[in-house]
Design a protein around this motif. Sequence first.
Motif, short mmCIF file in Angstrom:
data_model
loop_
_atom_site.label_atom_id
_atom_site.label_comp_id
_atom_site.label_asym_id
_atom_site.label_seq_id
_atom_site.Cartn_x
_atom_site.Cartn_y
_atom_site.Cartn_z
N ARG A 114 -0.51 8.04 -33.13
CA ARG A 114 -0.96 7.80 -34.49
C ARG A 114 -2.32 8.43 -34.77
NH1 ARG A 114 -0.57 1.94 -37.18
NH2 ARG A 114 1.62 2.51 -36.88
N PHE A 115 -3.22 8.43 -33.78
CA PHE A 115 -4.59 8.84 -34.02
C PHE A 115 -4.96 10.17 -33.37
CE2 PHE A 115 -4.46 4.19 -34.20
CZ PHE A 115 -4.98 3.96 -35.47
N VAL A 116 -4.11 10.68 -32.48
CA VAL A 116 -4.35 11.97 -31.82
C VAL A 116 -3.06 12.77 -31.84
CG1 VAL A 116 -6.20 11.06 -30.35
CG2 VAL A 116 -3.83 11.06 -29.51
N LYS A 117 -3.15 14.06 -31.55
CA LYS A 117 -1.97 14.92 -31.58
C LYS A 117 -1.10 14.83 -30.33
CE LYS A 117 -3.83 18.26 -34.89
NZ LYS A 117 -4.25 19.68 -35.11
N PRO A 118 -1.67 14.71 -29.12
CA PRO A 118 -0.79 14.63 -27.94
C PRO A 118 0.13 13.42 -28.02
CG PRO A 118 -3.04 15.11 -27.28
CD PRO A 118 -3.09 14.76 -28.73
N PRO A 119 1.38 13.56 -27.61
CA PRO A 119 2.31 12.43 -27.64
C PRO A 119 2.05 11.50 -26.46
CG PRO A 119 3.40 14.33 -26.71
CD PRO A 119 2.02 14.79 -27.14
N ARG A 120 2.82 10.42 -26.41
CA ARG A 120 2.82 9.49 -25.28
C ARG A 120 4.23 9.45 -24.71
NH1 ARG A 120 5.30 4.92 -27.36
NH2 ARG A 120 5.16 4.73 -29.64
N VAL A 121 4.38 8.84 -23.54
CA VAL A 121 5.69 8.68 -22.92
C VAL A 121 6.44 7.58 -23.67
CG1 VAL A 121 6.93 8.05 -20.82
CG2 VAL A 121 4.85 9.44 -20.67
N ALA A 122 7.60 7.91 -24.21
CA ALA A 122 8.33 6.99 -25.09
C ALA A 122 8.74 5.71 -24.37
CB ALA A 122 9.56 7.68 -25.67
N GLY A 123 9.09 5.78 -23.11
CA GLY A 123 9.56 4.59 -22.41
C GLY A 123 8.48 3.70 -21.84
N SER A 124 7.23 4.09 -21.99
CA SER A 124 6.14 3.31 -21.43
C SER A 124 5.78 2.14 -22.34
CB SER A 124 4.91 4.19 -21.22
OG SER A 124 3.81 3.42 -20.75
N PRO A 125 5.50 0.96 -21.78
CA PRO A 125 5.21 -0.19 -22.63
C PRO A 125 3.81 -0.19 -23.25
CG PRO A 125 5.05 -0.81 -20.33
CD PRO A 125 5.58 0.59 -20.36
N ALA A 126 2.94 0.70 -22.80
CA ALA A 126 1.59 0.74 -23.37
C ALA A 126 1.00 2.13 -23.17
CB ALA A 126 0.70 -0.30 -22.71
N ALA A 127 0.16 2.54 -24.11
CA ALA A 127 -0.49 3.84 -24.02
C ALA A 127 -1.82 3.81 -24.75
CB ALA A 127 0.41 4.93 -24.59
N LEU A 128 -2.74 4.61 -24.27
CA LEU A 128 -4.05 4.76 -24.88
C LEU A 128 -4.16 6.14 -25.51
CD1 LEU A 128 -6.17 3.37 -21.90
CD2 LEU A 128 -5.20 2.08 -23.82
N GLU A 129 -4.64 6.21 -26.74
CA GLU A 129 -4.88 7.48 -27.42
C GLU A 129 -6.38 7.74 -27.38
OE1 GLU A 129 -3.12 7.46 -31.30
OE2 GLU A 129 -1.24 6.58 -30.59
N CYS A 130 -6.76 8.89 -26.83
CA CYS A 130 -8.18 9.14 -26.51
C CYS A 130 -8.70 10.44 -27.09
CB CYS A 130 -8.36 9.18 -25.00
SG CYS A 130 -7.72 7.73 -24.13
N LYS A 131 -9.98 10.43 -27.41
CA LYS A 131 -10.71 11.64 -27.80
C LYS A 131 -11.75 11.93 -26.73
CE LYS A 131 -9.95 11.64 -32.80
NZ LYS A 131 -9.32 12.96 -32.86
N LEU A 132 -11.92 13.20 -26.43
CA LEU A 132 -12.79 13.64 -25.35
C LEU A 132 -14.25 13.34 -25.63
CD1 LEU A 132 -13.23 15.27 -22.70
CD2 LEU A 132 -13.35 17.33 -24.15
#
Length: 201
Positions: A114-132
């Motif tokens: 939602r907040f960054v362009k790289p995707p996350r792994v769809a099957g993972s129960p949690a993910a962090l979206e990060c900026k460098l």
Amino acid sequence: MIYSPAAQDHGLPHDPFKAIVTPRPIGWITALSAKGEVNLSPYSYFNAVSTRPHIVMFSSEGKKDAIAFIEETGEFTCSMVTKSLVGAMNLTSAPLPRGTSEYGHAGLEMAPSRFVKPPRVAGSPAALECKLLSVQQLVDLEGRSVERWMVLGQVVGIFMDDAFIRDGRFDTAAAHPVARCGYADYAEVDHLFSIERPPGG
């Protein structure tokens, strides 16, 4: 036993360092290049280092594609590795040619962030979206640069599968996250115990 890491005079068949600093969370990092190439790779030198703001760190032995891509675009995601995903995670550690998507190699699906362009792994129960925040090449006690790079990123978005939110908390044990131990060993978190912090003076 006590030994010098510089001399490696422990007399053992394998270095025990990683077996002592254990268990270590696995940062399953997705990065995009400026050309839109996708890289997904696991890092066992990974952890949270700050809560206000939320900051995570991972370190790479060698300047791999993830580091180069993050430097180009300034963003990455980190997906939780679980017991059901550990086989796919291992496949994403393969040294594929640059630009070859580890998602396809491991049979994984991408989910949009939602907040960054790289995707996350769809099957993972949690993910962090990060900026460098920064990429730092490490140095040793003599001030010599070593082929190790540390990435610091600020978390700007957090995804959680609603199925794992119970009684107002993320149910870590129900997600069965996997951590890296020494050698070729891993650990599965499947139960927790609680200790209350003592009051101050």
